[in-house]
Design a protein around this motif. Structure first.
Motif, short mmCIF file in Angstrom:
data_model
loop_
_atom_site.label_atom_id
_atom_site.label_comp_id
_atom_site.label_asym_id
_atom_site.label_seq_id
_atom_site.Cartn_x
_atom_site.Cartn_y
_atom_site.Cartn_z
N ILE A 118 -3.69 -102.04 -5.83
CA ILE A 118 -2.45 -101.26 -5.90
C ILE A 118 -2.61 -99.92 -5.20
O ILE A 118 -1.79 -99.52 -4.39
N PHE A 119 -3.73 -99.23 -5.49
CA PHE A 119 -3.93 -97.92 -4.90
C PHE A 119 -4.23 -97.99 -3.41
O PHE A 119 -3.93 -97.07 -2.67
N SER A 120 -4.78 -99.09 -2.96
CA SER A 120 -4.97 -99.30 -1.53
C SER A 120 -3.61 -99.37 -0.83
O SER A 120 -3.42 -98.79 0.23
N ARG A 121 -2.69 -100.06 -1.44
CA ARG A 121 -1.33 -100.16 -0.88
C ARG A 121 -0.63 -98.79 -0.91
O ARG A 121 0.08 -98.43 0.01
N PHE A 122 -0.84 -98.04 -1.98
CA PHE A 122 -0.28 -96.68 -2.06
C PHE A 122 -0.82 -95.83 -0.91
O PHE A 122 -0.06 -95.12 -0.25
N ALA A 123 -2.13 -95.88 -0.69
CA ALA A 123 -2.76 -95.07 0.35
C ALA A 123 -2.22 -95.44 1.73
O ALA A 123 -1.95 -94.56 2.56
N GLN A 124 -2.05 -96.73 1.99
CA GLN A 124 -1.49 -97.17 3.27
C GLN A 124 -0.08 -96.64 3.44
O GLN A 124 0.28 -96.15 4.51
N ALA A 125 0.73 -96.74 2.41
CA ALA A 125 2.13 -96.27 2.50
C ALA A 125 2.19 -94.76 2.68
O ALA A 125 2.97 -94.26 3.50
N ILE A 140 7.57 -93.35 -2.09
CA ILE A 140 6.73 -93.96 -1.06
C ILE A 140 5.80 -95.00 -1.69
O ILE A 140 5.60 -96.08 -1.14
N CYS A 141 5.23 -94.68 -2.83
CA CYS A 141 4.34 -95.64 -3.49
C CYS A 141 5.10 -96.87 -3.96
O CYS A 141 4.60 -98.00 -3.82
N ARG A 142 6.29 -96.69 -4.49
CA ARG A 142 7.09 -97.85 -4.91
C ARG A 142 7.41 -98.74 -3.72
O ARG A 142 7.40 -99.96 -3.84
N GLU A 143 7.73 -98.12 -2.58
CA GLU A 143 8.03 -98.91 -1.38
C GLU A 143 6.77 -99.60 -0.86
O GLU A 143 6.86 -100.68 -0.28
N GLY A 144 5.62 -99.00 -1.08
CA GLY A 144 4.37 -99.55 -0.55
C GLY A 144 3.78 -100.67 -1.37
O GLY A 144 3.00 -101.47 -0.86
N TYR A 145 4.14 -100.75 -2.65
CA TYR A 145 3.58 -101.80 -3.48
C TYR A 145 4.62 -102.32 -4.46
O TYR A 145 5.20 -101.56 -5.22
#
Length: 170
Positions: A118-125, A140-145
């Motif tokens: 989950i946090f990997s996806r947050f970091a990418q977003a 941004i985090c919601r959109e990323g994961y």
């Protein structure tokens, strides 16, 4: 940072994730707590987030909790591996909230659990967008994961549609 905010004071913002598998009534199984440097890092922040999550879980389950609490934490001595977190675990058993509390620390560099994903996806977003407020970070985090944990089924066509659910932020 852009030139117009380069010299501005920044408020460091932290996100801590709590993963609760099997919480059927709540489609989001990752709860993300956002907090700032106004609150010191350490066991207090971890204990607060664990207890808040347990209270919310108990509220959703008529005041009941499972018999065993499994805590899987990273190997940070400052926040997780300290006497205060262990004392919280002891008190949860002592006061009858749980029969046992199991605390697991995965090997350094080999966590690879669901929260890491989950946090990997947050970091990418977050690496691709600018953000200036806590609301921006949450968006941004919601959109990323998103997870795909809920399904709506049409009984006539017998087709199920999986709906993406963003992480929950508090």
């Amino acid at each position: 940072p852009p030139k117009d905010v380069d010299s501005s004071e920044r408020l460091n913002t932290h996100i801590t994730g709590v993963y609760v598998p099997g919480w059927i009534e709540r489609p989001v199984t990752c709860i993300c707590y956002t907090w700032h440097d106004l609150f010191p890092t350490g066991g207090n922040s971890v204990i607060t987030m664990v207890l808040k999550t347990l209270c919310d879980y108990a509220k959703a389950h008529d005041g009941t909790l499972p018999s065993t609490l499994h805590l899987h934490m990273d190997n940070c001595w400052r926040e997780n591996m300290n006497k205060y977190v262990l004392a919280m675990a002891h008190l949860l058993v002592h006061h009858g909230c749980f029969k046992t509390v199991e605390i697991c620390f995965l090997p350094v560099g080999h966590t690879h659990n669901i929260v890491d994903q989950i946090f990997s996806r947050f970091a990418q977003a977050m690496g691709k967008k600018d953000f200036f407020t806590v609301d921006d970070i949450h968006r941004i985090c919601r959109e990323g994961y998103t997870t795909t944990t809920t399904c709506t089924c049409d009984k006539r066509s017998r087709k199920c549609t999986w709906a993406g659910i963003p992480a929950h932020f508090e």
